[in-house]
Design a protein around this motif. Structure first.
Motif, PDB file in Angstrom:
ATOM      1  N   GLU A 157      36.269  67.718  68.443  1.00  0.00           N
ATOM      2  CA  GLU A 157      36.905  68.703  69.260  1.00  0.00           C
ATOM      3  C   GLU A 157      36.378  68.907  70.495  1.00  0.00           C
ATOM      4  O   GLU A 157      37.218  69.196  71.509  1.00  0.00           O
ATOM      5  N   HIS A 158      34.970  68.600  70.683  1.00  0.00           N
ATOM      6  CA  HIS A 158      34.322  68.951  72.012  1.00  0.00           C
ATOM      7  C   HIS A 158      34.900  67.837  73.034  1.00  0.00           C
ATOM      8  O   HIS A 158      35.483  68.085  74.019  1.00  0.00           O
ATOM      9  N   LYS A 159      34.880  66.595  72.520  1.00  0.00           N
ATOM     10  CA  LYS A 159      35.373  65.493  73.293  1.00  0.00           C
ATOM     11  C   LYS A 159      37.027  65.431  73.614  1.00  0.00           C
ATOM     12  O   LYS A 159      37.537  65.116  74.685  1.00  0.00           O
ATOM     13  N   LEU A 160      37.902  65.969  72.681  1.00  0.00           N
ATOM     14  CA  LEU A 160      39.255  66.182  73.053  1.00  0.00           C
ATOM     15  C   LEU A 160      39.211  67.339  74.179  1.00  0.00           C
ATOM     16  O   LEU A 160      40.263  67.205  75.109  1.00  0.00           O
ATOM     17  N   GLY A 161      38.599  68.370  74.256  1.00  0.00           N
ATOM     18  CA  GLY A 161      38.671  69.419  75.158  1.00  0.00           C
ATOM     19  C   GLY A 161      38.005  68.676  76.486  1.00  0.00           C
ATOM     20  O   GLY A 161      38.711  68.828  77.584  1.00  0.00           O
ATOM     21  N   GLU A 162      37.007  67.949  76.331  1.00  0.00           N
ATOM     22  CA  GLU A 162      36.341  67.402  77.529  1.00  0.00           C
ATOM     23  C   GLU A 162      37.541  66.520  78.394  1.00  0.00           C
ATOM     24  O   GLU A 162      37.655  66.156  79.535  1.00  0.00           O
ATOM     25  N   ASN A 163      38.227  65.703  77.334  1.00  0.00           N
ATOM     26  CA  ASN A 163      39.186  64.744  77.900  1.00  0.00           C
ATOM     27  C   ASN A 163      40.374  65.543  78.875  1.00  0.00           C
ATOM     28  O   ASN A 163      40.841  64.952  79.829  1.00  0.00           O
ATOM     29  N   ILE A 164      40.592  66.568  78.223  1.00  0.00           N
ATOM     30  CA  ILE A 164      41.817  67.353  79.085  1.00  0.00           C
ATOM     31  C   ILE A 164      41.347  67.854  80.376  1.00  0.00           C
ATOM     32  O   ILE A 164      41.876  67.858  81.461  1.00  0.00           O
ATOM     33  N   TRP A 165      39.946  68.129  80.121  1.00  0.00           N
ATOM     34  CA  TRP A 165      39.167  68.660  81.432  1.00  0.00           C
ATOM     35  C   TRP A 165      39.140  67.570  82.332  1.00  0.00           C
ATOM     36  O   TRP A 165      39.511  67.634  83.479  1.00  0.00           O
ATOM     37  N   TRP A 166      38.717  66.303  81.847  1.00  0.00           N
ATOM     38  CA  TRP A 166      38.612  65.085  83.007  1.00  0.00           C
ATOM     39  C   TRP A 166      39.934  64.896  83.539  1.00  0.00           C
ATOM     40  O   TRP A 166      40.121  64.728  84.762  1.00  0.00           O
ATOM     41  N   LEU A 167      40.986  64.900  82.803  1.00  0.00           N
ATOM     42  CA  LEU A 167      42.402  64.661  83.272  1.00  0.00           C
ATOM     43  C   LEU A 167      43.019  65.559  84.450  1.00  0.00           C
ATOM     44  O   LEU A 167      43.441  65.428  85.225  1.00  0.00           O
ATOM     45  N   ILE A 168      42.445  66.826  84.150  1.00  0.00           N
ATOM     46  CA  ILE A 168      42.579  67.916  85.147  1.00  0.00           C
ATOM     47  C   ILE A 168      42.072  67.694  86.479  1.00  0.00           C
ATOM     48  O   ILE A 168      42.406  67.586  87.553  1.00  0.00           O
ATOM     49  N   VAL A 169      40.587  67.373  86.281  1.00  0.00           N
ATOM     50  CA  VAL A 169      39.948  66.953  87.378  1.00  0.00           C
ATOM     51  C   VAL A 169      40.343  65.649  88.202  1.00  0.00           C
ATOM     52  O   VAL A 169      40.488  65.702  89.317  1.00  0.00           O
ATOM     53  N   LEU A 201      35.650  56.447  85.512  1.00  0.00           N
ATOM     54  CA  LEU A 201      34.860  55.805  84.389  1.00  0.00           C
ATOM     55  C   LEU A 201      34.136  56.686  83.368  1.00  0.00           C
ATOM     56  O   LEU A 201      34.394  56.511  82.158  1.00  0.00           O
ATOM     57  N   ALA A 202      33.604  58.089  83.591  1.00  0.00           N
ATOM     58  CA  ALA A 202      33.353  59.027  82.885  1.00  0.00           C
ATOM     59  C   ALA A 202      34.474  59.310  81.889  1.00  0.00           C
ATOM     60  O   ALA A 202      34.243  59.636  80.806  1.00  0.00           O
ATOM     61  N   TYR A 203      35.529  59.643  82.437  1.00  0.00           N
ATOM     62  CA  TYR A 203      36.860  59.953  81.358  1.00  0.00           C
ATOM     63  C   TYR A 203      36.955  58.754  80.424  1.00  0.00           C
ATOM     64  O   TYR A 203      37.151  59.250  79.248  1.00  0.00           O
ATOM     65  N   LEU A 204      36.994  57.665  80.851  1.00  0.00           N
ATOM     66  CA  LEU A 204      37.493  56.477  79.879  1.00  0.00           C
ATOM     67  C   LEU A 204      36.247  56.408  78.984  1.00  0.00           C
ATOM     68  O   LEU A 204      36.698  56.045  78.052  1.00  0.00           O
ATOM     69  N   THR A 205      35.173  56.660  79.421  1.00  0.00           N
ATOM     70  CA  THR A 205      33.981  56.770  78.451  1.00  0.00           C
ATOM     71  C   THR A 205      34.271  57.777  77.413  1.00  0.00           C
ATOM     72  O   THR A 205      34.170  57.566  76.174  1.00  0.00           O
ATOM     73  N   ASP A 206      34.597  59.057  77.680  1.00  0.00           N
ATOM     74  CA  ASP A 206      34.763  60.056  76.901  1.00  0.00           C
ATOM     75  C   ASP A 206      36.108  59.788  75.952  1.00  0.00           C
ATOM     76  O   ASP A 206      36.211  59.960  74.727  1.00  0.00           O
ATOM     77  N   ALA A 207      37.166  59.088  76.592  1.00  0.00           N
ATOM     78  CA  ALA A 207      38.274  58.552  75.917  1.00  0.00           C
ATOM     79  C   ALA A 207      38.064  57.700  74.760  1.00  0.00           C
ATOM     80  O   ALA A 207      38.607  57.772  73.433  1.00  0.00           O
ATOM     81  N   GLY A 208      37.259  56.802  74.996  1.00  0.00           N
ATOM     82  CA  GLY A 208      36.579  56.037  73.950  1.00  0.00           C
ATOM     83  C   GLY A 208      36.001  56.534  72.698  1.00  0.00           C
ATOM     84  O   GLY A 208      36.029  56.159  71.626  1.00  0.00           O
ATOM     85  N   LEU A 209      35.307  57.760  73.191  1.00  0.00           N
ATOM     86  CA  LEU A 209      34.360  58.455  72.214  1.00  0.00           C
ATOM     87  C   LEU A 209      35.509  59.253  71.302  1.00  0.00           C
ATOM     88  O   LEU A 209      35.148  59.554  70.118  1.00  0.00           O
ATOM     89  N   VAL A 210      36.661  59.653  71.860  1.00  0.00           N
ATOM     90  CA  VAL A 210      37.552  60.249  71.082  1.00  0.00           C
ATOM     91  C   VAL A 210      38.183  59.288  69.712  1.00  0.00           C
ATOM     92  O   VAL A 210      38.216  59.524  68.893  1.00  0.00           O
ATOM     93  N   GLY A 211      38.400  58.038  70.424  1.00  0.00           N
ATOM     94  CA  GLY A 211      38.902  56.992  69.418  1.00  0.00           C
ATOM     95  C   GLY A 211      37.911  56.752  68.308  1.00  0.00           C
ATOM     96  O   GLY A 211      38.026  56.756  67.068  1.00  0.00           O
TER      97      GLY A 211
END
Length: 106
Positions: free
Chosen positions: A69-81, A39-49
């Motif tokens: 820039e921050h959210k793109l990096g955070e989304n990659i981090w979430w996908l790894i997690v 859910l946290a990842y999906l929230t951040d993915a929406g913020l990328v949009g």
């Protein structure tokens, strides 16, 4: 610091997630579940949009370039997690995806 090794990105990402788990236990008594991470990842993915829309002047928002820039990096981090917590080797998953897709698109 510039990272040139995906293995190092994965290692640092998982170490950072462990630190967040410690904060979750401290604040809530338990670590977040995989579902809460998703859910946290999906929230951040929406913020990328939303930040992409702002970057393209389709949504009014200040400082969207830095946040994008921050959210793109955070989304990659979430996908790894999420991959790790789901028992999936993210490096192998990306390799399989690229190979399969490259074969589909000559």
């Amino acid at each position: 610091m510039r990272i040139n090794n995906f293995e190092e990105i994965v290692r640092r990402s998982l170490a950072l997630r462990e630190k967040y788990h410690e904060l979750e236990v401290q604040h809530h008594g338990t670590e977040w579940t995989v579902e809460e991470d998703a859910l946290a990842y999906l929230t951040d993915a929406g913020l990328v949009g939303r930040n992409i829309m702002s970057q393209q002047q389709r949504w009014p928002k200040a400082k969207s370039a830095d946040e994008l820039e921050h959210k793109l990096g955070e989304n990659i981090w979430w996908l790894i997690v999420l991959a790790e917590r789901s028992g999936i080797d993210i490096k192998e998953a990306v390799e399989k995806f690229l190979t399969k897709t490259e074969q589909l698109l000559p």
